[in-house]
Design a protein around this motif. Structure first.
Motif, PDB file in Angstrom:
ATOM      1  N   PRO A  10     -14.161   1.249   0.225  1.00 60.00           N
ATOM      2  CA  PRO A  10     -13.800   0.433  -0.942  1.00 60.00           C
ATOM      3  C   PRO A  10     -12.291   0.440  -1.191  1.00 60.00           C
ATOM      4  O   PRO A  10     -11.639   1.479  -1.122  1.00 60.00           O
ATOM      5  CB  PRO A  10     -14.549   1.111  -2.093  1.00 60.00           C
ATOM      6  CG  PRO A  10     -15.688   1.820  -1.433  1.00 60.00           C
ATOM      7  CD  PRO A  10     -15.132   2.285  -0.110  1.00 60.00           C
ATOM      8  N   MET A  11     -11.759  -0.738  -1.425  1.00 62.15           N
ATOM      9  CA  MET A  11     -10.333  -0.903  -1.702  1.00 62.15           C
ATOM     10  C   MET A  11     -10.161  -1.247  -3.176  1.00 62.15           C
ATOM     11  O   MET A  11     -10.982  -1.975  -3.746  1.00 62.15           O
ATOM     12  CB  MET A  11      -9.758  -2.033  -0.848  1.00 62.15           C
ATOM     13  CG  MET A  11      -9.924  -1.846   0.657  1.00 62.15           C
ATOM     14  SD  MET A  11      -8.876  -0.585   1.354  1.00 62.15           S
ATOM     15  CE  MET A  11      -7.304  -1.414   1.289  1.00 62.15           C
ATOM     16  N   SER A  12      -9.107  -0.757  -3.778  1.00 64.87           N
ATOM     17  CA  SER A  12      -8.863  -1.062  -5.187  1.00 64.87           C
ATOM     18  C   SER A  12      -8.472  -2.525  -5.349  1.00 64.87           C
ATOM     19  O   SER A  12      -7.867  -3.128  -4.448  1.00 64.87           O
ATOM     20  CB  SER A  12      -7.771  -0.162  -5.761  1.00 64.87           C
ATOM     21  OG  SER A  12      -6.498  -0.592  -5.336  1.00 64.87           O
ATOM     22  N   GLY A  13      -8.819  -3.084  -6.484  1.00 62.67           N
ATOM     23  CA  GLY A  13      -8.446  -4.463  -6.789  1.00 62.67           C
ATOM     24  C   GLY A  13      -6.938  -4.646  -6.795  1.00 62.67           C
ATOM     25  O   GLY A  13      -6.431  -5.682  -6.356  1.00 62.67           O
ATOM     26  N   ASP A  14      -6.214  -3.629  -7.270  1.00 71.25           N
ATOM     27  CA  ASP A  14      -4.753  -3.711  -7.298  1.00 71.25           C
ATOM     28  C   ASP A  14      -4.176  -3.801  -5.892  1.00 71.25           C
ATOM     29  O   ASP A  14      -3.269  -4.583  -5.630  1.00 71.25           O
ATOM     30  CB  ASP A  14      -4.153  -2.494  -8.015  1.00 71.25           C
ATOM     31  CG  ASP A  14      -4.410  -2.503  -9.517  1.00 71.25           C
ATOM     32  OD1 ASP A  14      -4.710  -3.581 -10.076  1.00 71.25           O
ATOM     33  OD2 ASP A  14      -4.321  -1.422 -10.121  1.00 71.25           O
ATOM     34  N   ALA A  15      -4.717  -2.996  -4.988  1.00 72.61           N
ATOM     35  CA  ALA A  15      -4.226  -3.029  -3.599  1.00 72.61           C
ATOM     36  C   ALA A  15      -4.521  -4.381  -2.963  1.00 72.61           C
ATOM     37  O   ALA A  15      -3.661  -4.964  -2.303  1.00 72.61           O
ATOM     38  CB  ALA A  15      -4.862  -1.903  -2.781  1.00 72.61           C
ATOM     39  N   MET A  16      -5.725  -4.886  -3.199  1.00 69.18           N
ATOM     40  CA  MET A  16      -6.093  -6.161  -2.597  1.00 69.18           C
ATOM     41  C   MET A  16      -5.259  -7.303  -3.165  1.00 69.18           C
ATOM     42  O   MET A  16      -4.852  -8.204  -2.432  1.00 69.18           O
ATOM     43  CB  MET A  16      -7.580  -6.408  -2.752  1.00 69.18           C
ATOM     44  CG  MET A  16      -8.380  -5.376  -1.948  1.00 69.18           C
ATOM     45  SD  MET A  16     -10.099  -5.753  -1.780  1.00 69.18           S
ATOM     46  CE  MET A  16     -10.023  -7.096  -0.634  1.00 69.18           C
ATOM     47  N   SER A  17      -4.968  -7.270  -4.467  1.00 69.76           N
ATOM     48  CA  SER A  17      -4.154  -8.337  -5.051  1.00 69.76           C
ATOM     49  C   SER A  17      -2.697  -8.259  -4.570  1.00 69.76           C
ATOM     50  O   SER A  17      -1.980  -9.244  -4.594  1.00 69.76           O
ATOM     51  CB  SER A  17      -4.220  -8.314  -6.576  1.00 69.76           C
ATOM     52  OG  SER A  17      -3.636  -7.142  -7.091  1.00 69.76           O
ATOM     53  N   ALA A  18      -2.291  -7.075  -4.100  1.00 68.88           N
ATOM     54  CA  ALA A  18      -0.947  -6.914  -3.536  1.00 68.88           C
ATOM     55  C   ALA A  18      -0.904  -7.279  -2.055  1.00 68.88           C
ATOM     56  O   ALA A  18       0.129  -7.149  -1.416  1.00 68.88           O
ATOM     57  CB  ALA A  18      -0.466  -5.483  -3.733  1.00 68.88           C
ATOM     58  N   GLY A  19      -2.046  -7.706  -1.498  1.00 66.47           N
ATOM     59  CA  GLY A  19      -2.078  -8.147  -0.112  1.00 66.47           C
ATOM     60  C   GLY A  19      -2.575  -7.119   0.887  1.00 66.47           C
ATOM     61  O   GLY A  19      -2.587  -7.371   2.084  1.00 66.47           O
ATOM     62  N   VAL A  20      -2.998  -5.941   0.409  1.00 65.47           N
ATOM     63  CA  VAL A  20      -3.545  -4.924   1.309  1.00 65.47           C
ATOM     64  C   VAL A  20      -5.038  -5.194   1.440  1.00 65.47           C
ATOM     65  O   VAL A  20      -5.785  -5.047   0.481  1.00 65.47           O
ATOM     66  CB  VAL A  20      -3.309  -3.501   0.764  1.00 65.47           C
ATOM     67  CG1 VAL A  20      -3.936  -2.461   1.678  1.00 65.47           C
ATOM     68  CG2 VAL A  20      -1.821  -3.242   0.569  1.00 65.47           C
ATOM     69  N   ASP A  21      -5.471  -5.609   2.642  1.00 66.69           N
ATOM     70  CA  ASP A  21      -6.889  -5.940   2.798  1.00 66.69           C
ATOM     71  C   ASP A  21      -7.649  -4.940   3.657  1.00 66.69           C
ATOM     72  O   ASP A  21      -8.869  -4.997   3.768  1.00 66.69           O
ATOM     73  CB  ASP A  21      -7.072  -7.351   3.362  1.00 66.69           C
ATOM     74  CG  ASP A  21      -6.499  -7.504   4.751  1.00 66.69           C
ATOM     75  OD1 ASP A  21      -5.778  -6.601   5.217  1.00 66.69           O
ATOM     76  OD2 ASP A  21      -6.770  -8.542   5.374  1.00 66.69           O
ATOM     77  N   SER A  22      -6.907  -4.018   4.305  1.00 66.96           N
ATOM     78  CA  SER A  22      -7.570  -3.020   5.133  1.00 66.96           C
ATOM     79  C   SER A  22      -6.610  -1.878   5.425  1.00 66.96           C
ATOM     80  O   SER A  22      -5.417  -1.961   5.143  1.00 66.96           O
ATOM     81  CB  SER A  22      -8.067  -3.640   6.437  1.00 66.96           C
ATOM     82  OG  SER A  22      -6.976  -4.060   7.228  1.00 66.96           O
ATOM     83  N   LEU A  23      -7.155  -0.823   6.010  1.00 59.60           N
ATOM     84  CA  LEU A  23      -6.368   0.325   6.435  1.00 59.60           C
ATOM     85  C   LEU A  23      -6.201   0.261   7.951  1.00 59.60           C
ATOM     86  O   LEU A  23      -6.992  -0.393   8.631  1.00 59.60           O
ATOM     87  CB  LEU A  23      -7.103   1.617   6.073  1.00 59.60           C
ATOM     88  CG  LEU A  23      -7.413   1.806   4.598  1.00 59.60           C
ATOM     89  CD1 LEU A  23      -8.367   2.982   4.409  1.00 59.60           C
ATOM     90  CD2 LEU A  23      -6.139   2.010   3.804  1.00 59.60           C
ATOM     91  N   ASN A  24      -5.211   0.968   8.478  1.00 60.03           N
ATOM     92  CA  ASN A  24      -5.147   0.991   9.938  1.00 60.03           C
ATOM     93  C   ASN A  24      -6.316   1.823  10.455  1.00 60.03           C
ATOM     94  O   ASN A  24      -6.937   2.587   9.726  1.00 60.03           O
ATOM     95  CB  ASN A  24      -3.772   1.419  10.460  1.00 60.03           C
ATOM     96  CG  ASN A  24      -3.524   2.908  10.405  1.00 60.03           C
ATOM     97  OD1 ASN A  24      -4.426   3.729  10.510  1.00 60.03           O
ATOM     98  ND2 ASN A  24      -2.264   3.262  10.253  1.00 60.03           N
ATOM     99  N   VAL A  25      -6.637   1.666  11.716  1.00 59.15           N
ATOM    100  CA  VAL A  25      -7.859   2.242  12.270  1.00 59.15           C
ATOM    101  C   VAL A  25      -7.834   3.774  12.232  1.00 59.15           C
ATOM    102  O   VAL A  25      -8.866   4.407  12.013  1.00 59.15           O
ATOM    103  CB  VAL A  25      -8.149   1.683  13.683  1.00 59.15           C
ATOM    104  CG1 VAL A  25      -7.159   2.184  14.701  1.00 59.15           C
ATOM    105  CG2 VAL A  25      -9.576   1.972  14.099  1.00 59.15           C
ATOM    106  N   THR A  26      -6.679   4.375  12.386  1.00 56.59           N
ATOM    107  CA  THR A  26      -6.601   5.834  12.344  1.00 56.59           C
ATOM    108  C   THR A  26      -6.889   6.364  10.940  1.00 56.59           C
ATOM    109  O   THR A  26      -7.651   7.316  10.770  1.00 56.59           O
ATOM    110  CB  THR A  26      -5.215   6.321  12.823  1.00 56.59           C
ATOM    111  OG1 THR A  26      -4.991   5.820  14.142  1.00 56.59           O
ATOM    112  CG2 THR A  26      -5.125   7.822  12.824  1.00 56.59           C
ATOM    113  N   ALA A  27      -6.306   5.728   9.934  1.00 52.57           N
ATOM    114  CA  ALA A  27      -6.558   6.137   8.556  1.00 52.57           C
ATOM    115  C   ALA A  27      -8.023   5.900   8.181  1.00 52.57           C
ATOM    116  O   ALA A  27      -8.656   6.743   7.533  1.00 52.57           O
ATOM    117  CB  ALA A  27      -5.635   5.386   7.603  1.00 52.57           C
TER     118      ALA A  27
END
Length: 83
Positions: free
Chosen positions: A55-72
């Motif tokens: 789950p990603m925070s709404g704040d992160a998604m609204s800032a353009g972060v839609d995923s994590l890198n594969v290692t994280a």
């Protein structure tokens, strides 16, 4: 359960997938990870027992972060299942 007795969980950035901490798991879990950028193809998502997301925070998604890198993502997933 498929995959030689393992429950196959496909990690996806799709936030409509089951949150990883709510996934139906058995004693043996195999986590399927895709490449950064493209992720898993629809073929592999279909082969999985269940697609799961971190789950990603709404704040992160609204800032353009839609995923994590594969290692994280792999580290978070592993931590989730080791608890």
């Amino acid at each position: 359960m498929t995959g030689g007795g393992f429950t196959l969980l496909a990690l996806t950035p799709d936030q409509t997938a089951t949150p990883i901490d709510k996934a139906s798991t058995g004693d043996r879990v195999a986590l399927m990870l895709g490449s950064e950028g493209d992720g898993l193809s629809s073929h592999w998502l279909d082969e999985a027992d269940e697609p799961v997301c971190i789950p990603m925070s709404g704040d992160a998604m609204s800032a353009g972060v839609d995923s994590l890198n594969v290692t994280a993502a792999a580290a978070i997933a592993r931590h989730t299942f080791m608890r």
